[in-house]
Design an enzyme around this catalytic site. Structure first.
Site, PDB file in Angstrom:
ATOM      1  N   THR A  34       0.828  -1.203   0.000  1.00  0.00           N
ATOM      2  CA  THR A  34       0.000   0.000   0.000  1.00  0.00           C
ATOM      3  C   THR A  34       0.864   1.254   0.000  1.00  0.00           C
ATOM      4  OG1 THR A  34      -0.202   0.393   2.405  1.00  0.00           O
ATOM      5  CG2 THR A  34      -1.660  -1.281   1.409  1.00  0.00           C
ATOM      6  N   ASN A  85       3.722  -1.722   8.610  1.00  0.00           N
ATOM      7  CA  ASN A  85       4.963  -0.970   8.534  1.00  0.00           C
ATOM      8  C   ASN A  85       4.737   0.534   8.487  1.00  0.00           C
ATOM      9  OD1 ASN A  85       7.835  -0.294   7.550  1.00  0.00           O
ATOM     10  ND2 ASN A  85       6.541   0.380   5.848  1.00  0.00           N
ATOM     11  N   SER A 136       7.113  -1.677  15.533  1.00  0.00           N
ATOM     12  CA  SER A 136       7.127  -0.748  16.647  1.00  0.00           C
ATOM     13  C   SER A 136       8.450  -0.002  16.601  1.00  0.00           C
ATOM     14  CB  SER A 136       6.941  -1.511  17.963  1.00  0.00           C
ATOM     15  OG  SER A 136       6.970  -0.643  19.074  1.00  0.00           O
ATOM     16  N   TYR A 150       4.981  10.160  19.764  1.00  0.00           N
ATOM     17  CA  TYR A 150       5.341   8.982  18.965  1.00  0.00           C
ATOM     18  C   TYR A 150       5.444   7.756  19.866  1.00  0.00           C
ATOM     19  CZ  TYR A 150       8.232   5.897  16.066  1.00  0.00           C
ATOM     20  OH  TYR A 150       8.731   4.817  15.367  1.00  0.00           O
ATOM     21  N   LYS A 154       3.410   3.986  19.828  1.00  0.00           N
ATOM     22  CA  LYS A 154       4.076   2.685  19.762  1.00  0.00           C
ATOM     23  C   LYS A 154       3.841   1.872  21.027  1.00  0.00           C
ATOM     24  CE  LYS A 154       5.779   3.114  15.644  1.00  0.00           C
ATOM     25  NZ  LYS A 154       5.237   2.290  14.535  1.00  0.00           N
ATOM     26  N   THR A 185      16.747   5.107   7.297  1.00  0.00           N
ATOM     27  CA  THR A 185      15.568   5.363   6.472  1.00  0.00           C
ATOM     28  C   THR A 185      15.336   6.878   6.494  1.00  0.00           C
ATOM     29  OG1 THR A 185      13.992   5.220   8.302  1.00  0.00           O
ATOM     30  CG2 THR A 185      14.628   3.151   7.219  1.00  0.00           C
TER      31      THR A 185
END
Length: 278
Positions: A34, A85, A136, A150, A154, A185
């Site tokens: 997605t 993800n 997570s 954040y 998680k 990333t």
């Protein structure tokens, strides 16, 4: 190599999602991925025409998730591995973050992921097998100033995952919580949302902002190695409930748990004295 499987991965445009999808496709698996932007959907299907299947999905619209999942199952039949993800971080002190940022963070990282799990569970129950991998973070175990929102998203995801793992284990479904440390990333760069700063928090939440600025693009974690680990994970007969990823994740999680145990021991007699007398 394991037998070909069908994977469903949210957020395949960048980062862990893209690397995991690419590696799964290279190993002969079929992947439903997605993304939000049409260009990312087109690029994903071009990775392996006929085996890479793109589906538009915006996790802030949780009500659309069941329909997308139904389309995936109708097109591909059996789905073996579900990977939550997609997600992002918000940097800012609890007072600094806006109401809109709070809602959006929880919608994507928690409510969106929860909607995906709930939509796939009837399918996985019918199969009496399958995997759910929930991405997570070390932030799902320990909370730091400047990242509280954040972390809250998680922590919530970890709680739901732990409960779900116990509920579905007798049905042949395995749930694993993935806890990466800093990986290279775009999490600390393009994907990071930064709240307006209040000067009084410069030494606490401000330090987290500065950390992200200097760490972006220099993180020690290798996303390709993380993807390999997840592919190996789903071949295990007895997988861990939690899998920390990277040296920093292992070190910080160990420090948090050891500190928590020490604090529990320090106040144990006081805590035990609070029950009714026998």
């Amino acid at each position: 190599m394991s037998s070909p499987q069908t994977w469903f991965i949210t957020g395949v445009s960048t980062g862990f999602g893209l690397e995991l999808a690419k590696l799964a496709l290279e190993q002969g698996h079929t992947v439903a991925g997605t993304a939000r932007r049409p260009a990312d959907l087109t690029a994903f299907e071009a990775l392996a025409p006929g085996r890479a299947h793109a589906f538009p999905l915006n996790l802030t619209e949780a009500g659309t998730v069941p329909g997308v999942v139904a389309q995936v199952i109708e097109r591909l039949g059996q789905v073996d591995v579900v990977v939550n993800n997609a997600g992002y971080g918000t940097a800012g002190a609890i007072e600094e973050v806006t109401d809109e940022q709070i809602r959006h963070q929880m919608e994507v990282n928690f409510f969106g992921a929860l909607a995906v799990m709930r939509a796939f569970l009837p399918h996985l129950r019918r199969q009496r097998k399958g995997w759910i991998l929930n991405l997570s973070s070390i932030a799902g175990v320990l909370a730091n100033p400047g990242l509280g929102l954040y972390c809250a998203s998680k922590f919530a995801l970890e709680a739901v995952s732990e409960a779900l793992a116990k509920e579905v284990a007798p049905l042949g479904i395995k749930v694993v919580i993935i806890e990466p440390g800093p990986f290279r990333t775009d999490f600390a760069g393009r994907s990071l949302v930064v709240a307006p700063a209040i000067p009084d928090y410069a030494a606490t939440a401000g330090a987290m902002r500065r950390y992200f600025e200097q760490a972006d693009g220099k993180q020690a974690g290798d996303p390709v190695k993380a993807a390999r680990a997840m592919l190996e994970l789903v071949t295990m007969e007895n997988p861990p409930l939690r899998l920390a990823m990277g040296n920093r994740a292992v070190d910080l999680i160990r420090n948090k748990l050891e500190s928590q145990l020490a604090e529990l021991a320090q106040h144990e007699s006081w805590a035990r004295s609070l029950d009714y007398d026998a």
